[in-house]
Each structure stands twice: as C-alpha cells, then as structure tokens.
Design an enzyme around this catalytic site. Structure first.
Site, PDB file in Angstrom:
ATOM      1  N   GLU A 160       0.817  -1.230   0.000  1.00  0.00           N
ATOM      2  CA  GLU A 160       0.000   0.000   0.000  1.00  0.00           C
ATOM      3  C   GLU A 160       0.844   1.270   0.000  1.00  0.00           C
ATOM      4  OE1 GLU A 160      -3.031  -0.192   3.003  1.00  0.00           O
ATOM      5  OE2 GLU A 160      -3.869  -2.048   2.197  1.00  0.00           O
ATOM      6  N   GLU A 275      -5.077 -10.346  -2.076  1.00  0.00           N
ATOM      7  CA  GLU A 275      -6.010 -10.215  -0.934  1.00  0.00           C
ATOM      8  C   GLU A 275      -7.468 -10.220  -1.401  1.00  0.00           C
ATOM      9  OE1 GLU A 275      -5.004  -6.988   1.745  1.00  0.00           O
ATOM     10  OE2 GLU A 275      -2.861  -7.228   1.393  1.00  0.00           O
TER      11      GLU A 275
HETATM   12  C1  XIL Z   1      -6.438  -6.511   7.923  1.00  0.00           C
HETATM   13  C2  XIL Z   1      -6.581  -7.795   8.722  1.00  0.00           C
HETATM   14  O1  XIL Z   1      -7.265  -8.716   7.951  1.00  0.00           O
HETATM   15  C3  XIL Z   1      -7.305  -7.525  10.015  1.00  0.00           C
HETATM   16  O2  XIL Z   1      -7.272  -8.678  10.849  1.00  0.00           O
HETATM   17  C4  XIL Z   1      -6.688  -6.341  10.738  1.00  0.00           C
HETATM   18  O3  XIL Z   1      -7.494  -6.017  11.877  1.00  0.00           O
HETATM   19  C5  XIL Z   1      -6.582  -5.136   9.850  1.00  0.00           C
HETATM   20  O4  XIL Z   1      -5.863  -5.475   8.687  1.00  0.00           O
HETATM   21  N1  XIL Z   1      -5.164  -4.534   3.350  1.00  0.00           N
HETATM   22  C6  XIL Z   1      -4.065  -5.181   3.864  1.00  0.00           C
HETATM   23  C7  XIL Z   1      -4.211  -6.070   5.027  1.00  0.00           C
HETATM   24  O5  XIL Z   1      -2.970  -5.111   3.261  1.00  0.00           O
HETATM   25  O6  XIL Z   1      -3.053  -6.094   5.838  1.00  0.00           O
HETATM   26  C8  XIL Z   1      -5.422  -5.730   5.862  1.00  0.00           C
HETATM   27  O7  XIL Z   1      -5.579  -6.767   6.819  1.00  0.00           O
HETATM   28  C9  XIL Z   1      -6.653  -5.603   4.994  1.00  0.00           C
HETATM   29  C10 XIL Z   1      -6.469  -4.523   3.951  1.00  0.00           C
END
Ligand code: XIL
Length: 377
Positions: A160, A275
């Site tokens: 990100e 993701e």
């Molecule tokens: C999220 C996790 O799934 C949660 O458990 C945590 O509370 C917050 O982060 N983009 C990303 C991930 O790159 O690291 C994030 O993960 C979701 C959005």
C-alpha cells in the site's frame, strides 16, 4: 524460482484429480484429450490469508485450508505491531506456527508485509533521522526475511505505498519511511529483502488497481511507473500484487485490468492477486443473490487477468466469512454479517469457492496441440 517450483510440483500431483472435473467443464475436457508434457500448467495456485490463533483452535478450519489451498499468507502475524511490540525484540511465535502448519500440510507460504504504514507499534514514531530509519528498516527486513529464509517463498515487501491522491507529485504515500528515507525506500526494501533470501519472490502490492475510473487509472499508473523504475535499475522485484478487495458498488474494469497485467508481464514480472474478497455492503440481503453477485464480481477480475496471461497466484483474504476483516472493518449498513469469502460461517462452499477452484484447475489454453490423439491418463 523456488516458489514456482514448489507450486508446480503440487499442481502437477493434482493432475490425477483433474479427471473428476472433466464432466463439469467441457473446455477442460477438450484440452485434456491431447497428450500433455509433464510440465503442463494446470491452472493457478490459490490460497488464503490465515490467522495463527484460528489454526491453533479449530481442526475443521485447518482441514478446509488444506483442502482448498496451495499456499497461505500470514494475515496479521508478521505485521510490525505483532512482531515487534517493543523495539528490541522480535516475536516470531505466530509466524512460526503458521509456517509449521503450512509446511506440514505441503502448502507454501507468503509473508505479509515487510514495509507497511498500517498496524505499526507506537515506538516507530520515535524515529527521527534518515540514518535511524534506514537502519531500523534494514534491521527489520534482514531479521524477518532471514528468520524465514527458505521457508517463506514469497513476500509482500512494500504494501500500500500509493498515495490516496495518486495524481499528486510522485504518487507515493506519505509514510514515515518515505518522509525520513525518501522515495528510494522502496528500492532499499527490495534490495535488503533479496540479500536476506536471494531465492524469495519479492512483490509490491496495493489496492484499487481493479476498477473503472480516473482515480484507479492513476493508481495503476503509479504502480507501473514504480515497477518500471525498479526493473530499469535492476532492483530485485519479481511480482506485482493486486490486492483485489472488490466492492459491490464498483465495476471491475476488465479492459484496464487486462492492459495493466500485460504491461506488468512485459516488464518480466508476474501478477498476483494477494487479498481477494468482496465487500458486499450494497448487495441485496438475500443470501443466494448476494453470494452469486460476490462470485460474479471476483470472476470478472480473475477472468480479465486470465485473458491477459494469468496470475502467478490468487489468494483470498481469509477463507471463511466469519473470519473476514470485512465483518468489522467494512460492515453492511443493514447490520447483516458480510459474506466476502469462499466459505460461509460453517465452512460450506459458496459460489466464490467454485470460482476459485475453477481458476485453480483450469487447463491453460495456450498449450500447443500435438498430432497424438491418444487420451492421456
Ligand atoms: C487486515 C486484517 O485482515 C485484520 O485482521 C486487521 O485487523 C486489519 O488489517 N489490506 C491489507 C491487510 O494489506 O493487511 C489488511 O488486513 C486488509 C487490507
């Protein structure tokens, strides 16, 4: 690359299971009637994000992951706040548990995320100088990648990094690393990771690379520009991660995604979906309808990528709805539980599961035909 080799062995072994799907997928049946070289690509390795505490608690969850995945990614275990609540210490307990489980089950592991502005411990804000930030980032990457050298095959090195106003300046997000080190922190992170494990697959990953509209065009441009700069300078970068957090109120731009994937591949890099999930806030409450729409949304993305050369791996951000971050970070306005992932709360497969399995098993169409028409096993 080690990562590919491992996956290919697993997917090749699964060749025997392919026969079971032939009746359901006519296109697969046609392709399968030709003899195939042993290295025939059978589809895309798939997987999901996992949490150490769920693995420890729930056997049905573990079995579902073993059944449905070729690889797993550490969801929260290797984020800075979990790993380094205090500056002097690294706590690998959760990460080690995930790696142990995965390897015992024959799954490969992706690590998430070495450099990320989210979920960082408060002490990070005490860094003041460039030298201090550089040393801390290097130490972190060297220690973590070194600890998992040969065990974690692929890393989200910087996650990100695109600014929320990507058309502004260099388009890079204002993080502590960029503020103190400068724009070259990305290059530095990649080089440090490669030194710590030369055979690991190194990936830059970001969100909002999938939709139609100028804002998303700008984000794709920042990613491509960054990737291009790394390749030109000979920086060790191997893949681009499209996070794939899809939204019910946004349209996947199949053409733009296709262009993006082709451009990434033309740089000699692979594309991963890192993701995938569907934030179903504006989809109807009705379960059947909602699950169908969720699956369709994901299909649009995966099919567009597939048509442009395919993904190196596709990972959903969790496997079972009740564990999804969308339950608490992206709730529905009507208060109904979100249904963002392949399996429902009771681990029952939903249409998104079938979409994932479709891409997992798909025979790659570019395979050259052969004169021999004998049916292979
Ligand atoms: C999220 C996790 O799934 C949660 O458990 C945590 O509370 C917050 O982060 N983009 C990303 C991930 O790159 O690291 C994030 O993960 C979701 C959005």
């Amino acid at each position: 690359m080690v990562f590919r080799a491992r996956i290919d062995r697993r997917t090749a072994l699964r060749g025997a299971a392919l026969g079971a799907t032939l009746a359901l997928e006519p296109a697969v049946a046609v392709a399968a009637s030709r003899p195939k070289p042993p290295s025939m690509p059978l589809g895309t390795p798939i997987g999901c994000a996992v949490q150490a505490e769920l693995l420890a608690q729930n056997d049905a969850y573990r079995q579902a992951i073993i059944r449905d995945c070729d690889m797993v990614v550490t969801e929260d275990a290797l984020k800075w706040d979990r790993l380094r609540p205090s500056r002097g210490k690294f706590d690998f307990t959760e990460g080690d548990a995930i790696v142990r489980f995965a390897h015992a089950a024959g799954l490969s592991v992706r690590g998430h995320a070495l450099v990320f502005h989210g979920q960082v411990p408060p002490w990070l804000d005490t860094l003041r100088t460039r030298a201090e930030a550089e040393a801390e980032m290097r130490k972190h990457i060297t220690t973590v990648v070194g600890h998992y050298r040969g065990k974690i095959a692929s890393w989200d090195v910087v996650n990100e990094f695109t600014d929320d106003s990507p058309e502004r300046g260099t388009g890079l997000r204002d993080t502590i690393w960029r503020r103190l080190i400068g724009d070259n922190y990305i290059e530095m992170a990649l080089r440090t990771a490669a030194q710590a494990d030369p055979s690991a697959q190194l990936v830059l990953s970001d969100y909002f690379l999938e939709f139609a509209g100028e804002h998303y065009d700008s984000r794709r441009e920042v990613m491509l520009r960054t990737a291009q700069a790394m390749v030109t300078k000979g920086v060790p970068l191997h893949g681009i991660g499209m996070q794939g957090h899809l939204y019910s109120d946004r349209v996947v731009d199949r053409e733009a995604v296709g262009r993006f994937v082709r451009e990434v591949r033309a740089l000699g890099l692979v594309v991963l979906v890192t993701e995938l999930d569907v934030i179903d806030q504006t989809f109807p409450a009705d379960l059947r309808q909602r699950d169908e729409l969720v699956a369709q949304q994901a299909f649009q993305l995966l099919d567009a990528i597939s048509a442009a050369g395919g993904a190196d791996a596709v990972l959903t951000w969790g496997l079972r709805d009740r564990d999804s971050w969308t339950r608490w970070h992206k709730p529905r306005p009507d208060g109904l539980p979100t249904r963002s992932l392949p399996l429902d709360d009771d681990l029952k497969p939903k249409p998104l599961h079938h979409v994932m399995q479709h891409f997992r098993r798909r025979v790659v169409a570019s395979e050259p035909p052969s004169g021999n028409t004998k049916r292979s096993p």
